[in-house]
Scaffold this active site. Structure first.
Site, PDB file in Angstrom:
ATOM      1  N   HIS A   1       8.440  36.236  77.569  1.00  0.00           N
ATOM      2  CA  HIS A   1       9.455  35.978  76.493  1.00  0.00           C
ATOM      3  C   HIS A   1       9.318  36.867  75.450  1.00  0.00           C
ATOM      4  CE1 HIS A   1      12.452  34.047  74.081  1.00  0.00           C
ATOM      5  NE2 HIS A   1      11.663  33.669  73.256  1.00  0.00           N
TER       6      HIS A   1
ATOM      7  N   GLU B   1      10.107  33.478  82.092  1.00  0.00           N
ATOM      8  CA  GLU B   1      10.478  32.790  80.960  1.00  0.00           C
ATOM      9  C   GLU B   1      11.738  31.721  81.212  1.00  0.00           C
ATOM     10  OE1 GLU B   1      12.852  34.928  77.850  1.00  0.00           O
ATOM     11  OE2 GLU B   1      12.240  36.821  78.757  1.00  0.00           O
TER      12      GLU B   1
ATOM     13  N   SER C   1      15.701  36.516  71.024  1.00  0.00           N
ATOM     14  CA  SER C   1      15.495  34.933  71.401  1.00  0.00           C
ATOM     15  C   SER C   1      16.795  34.426  70.608  1.00  0.00           C
ATOM     16  CB  SER C   1      14.102  34.586  70.954  1.00  0.00           C
ATOM     17  OG  SER C   1      13.955  33.365  71.356  1.00  0.00           O
TER      18      SER C   1
END
Length: 297
Positions: free
Chosen positions: A268, A238, A147
């Protein structure tokens, strides 16, 4: 059948317990506390060992699994640059240490809003330099992250390249957040984890006074030429799917050896479920092979 039921159960858990917390209305300190508890469901493999350390002046967790680790992985955790820690990500770093055979070092880089850009990048670079000072050669170190940590992985490589310094052996990013302008977010039918309003707020908190399209904040706006081999993994469920696809396209444009893997109906940073979810475990094994395949002897 059992794995399908597990996927459904995990998806519902993320949607009901994690997604509501990742809300701009929830104060950041409270988000940090709740998410740290939620990550307890991400379990490291048996035999993983964790040691608190200071690397390059940065607090970190050093993770090993098995005997005689070879090489190092600098792992940059996710959390929108505002939450998360090396402790919340022990599940991922434990499984990464197992699959790669490396020592995994996860720094507790400074978080926004208390410490906006470039604090996280400065700390990542300091930790990288600390590994070099410990005796690792650059070609013996891989860099990986999820991320926001995926974006930070790219930013670190770009900064090292622009300084004319030797680069890591490889890069790996899980569900990378590489465009903080959010102008091209994907709109899946199902998104069990992230809310665009939360990532938008996190982007502003991290960028501070800098434009969101600054390349070291949003690496999709950078020239990626000369970067090491890159593995990108992302789920189809996502909002950051487009980030991953655009990153792969730009990297290939700039002649970076790139592999993009899209996992249908996963969410995610699904790799947090390694050891439970077969597809997550298999994805982590692929990452281990990618890292081992590019490390110097």
């Amino acid at each position: 059948m059992l794995q399908q039921l597990l996927e459904t159960g995990l998806r519902q858990t993320m949607n009901r317990l994690v997604k509501p917390v990742l809300n701009p209305a929830v104060p950041v300190p409270l988000q940090r506390r709740i998410v740290s508890q939620a990550y307890r469901s991400s379990r490291p493999p048996r035999g993983a060992r964790f040691e608190k350390a200071v690397v390059g002046g940065i607090p970190a967790t050093r993770t090993t699994c098995g005997n005689n680790p070879h090489g190092a992985v600098l792992y940059l955790h996710g959390g929108g640059y505002i939450i998360g820690s090396s402790t919340t990500h022990r599940g991922i770093t434990g499984h990464l240490a197992k699959s790669s055979g490396c020592t995994v070092v996860a720094p507790d880089y400074r978080l926004a809003p208390e410490h906006p850009f470039p604090a996280a990048l400065d700390d990542a670079e300091a930790c990288w330099s600390g590994l070099i000072e410990e005796g690792y050669r650059p070609e013996q170190i891989a860099v990986a992250g999820d991320s926001a940590g995926g974006g930070l992985t790219l930013a670190l490589a770009l900064r090292l390249r622009d300084k004319g310094l030797p680069l890591p052996a490889s890069l790996t990013v899980f569900s990378p957040w590489v465009d903080l302008t959010q102008e091209h977010l994907y709109s899946p039918e199902c998104e069990p984890v992230l809310q665009p309003a939360w990532t938008s707020k996190a982007a502003r908190l991290y960028a501070g006074k800098e434009p969101l399209n600054t390349p070291l904040i949003s690496p999709v706006f950078a020239d990626l030429s000369g970067l090491p081999p890159l593995l990108i993994q992302v789920g189809s469920q996502e909002i950051l799917l487009n980030d991953a696809e655009r990153l792969a396209s730009i990297a290939k444009r700039d002649v970076v050896q790139t592999r993009l893997e899209i996992f249908n109906n996963l969410w995610h940073v699904f790799q947090v479920h390694s050891g439970q979810l077969d597809r997550a475990t298999a994805a982590m094994e692929t990452v281990g092979e990618h890292i081992k395949g590019h490390l110097a002897g």
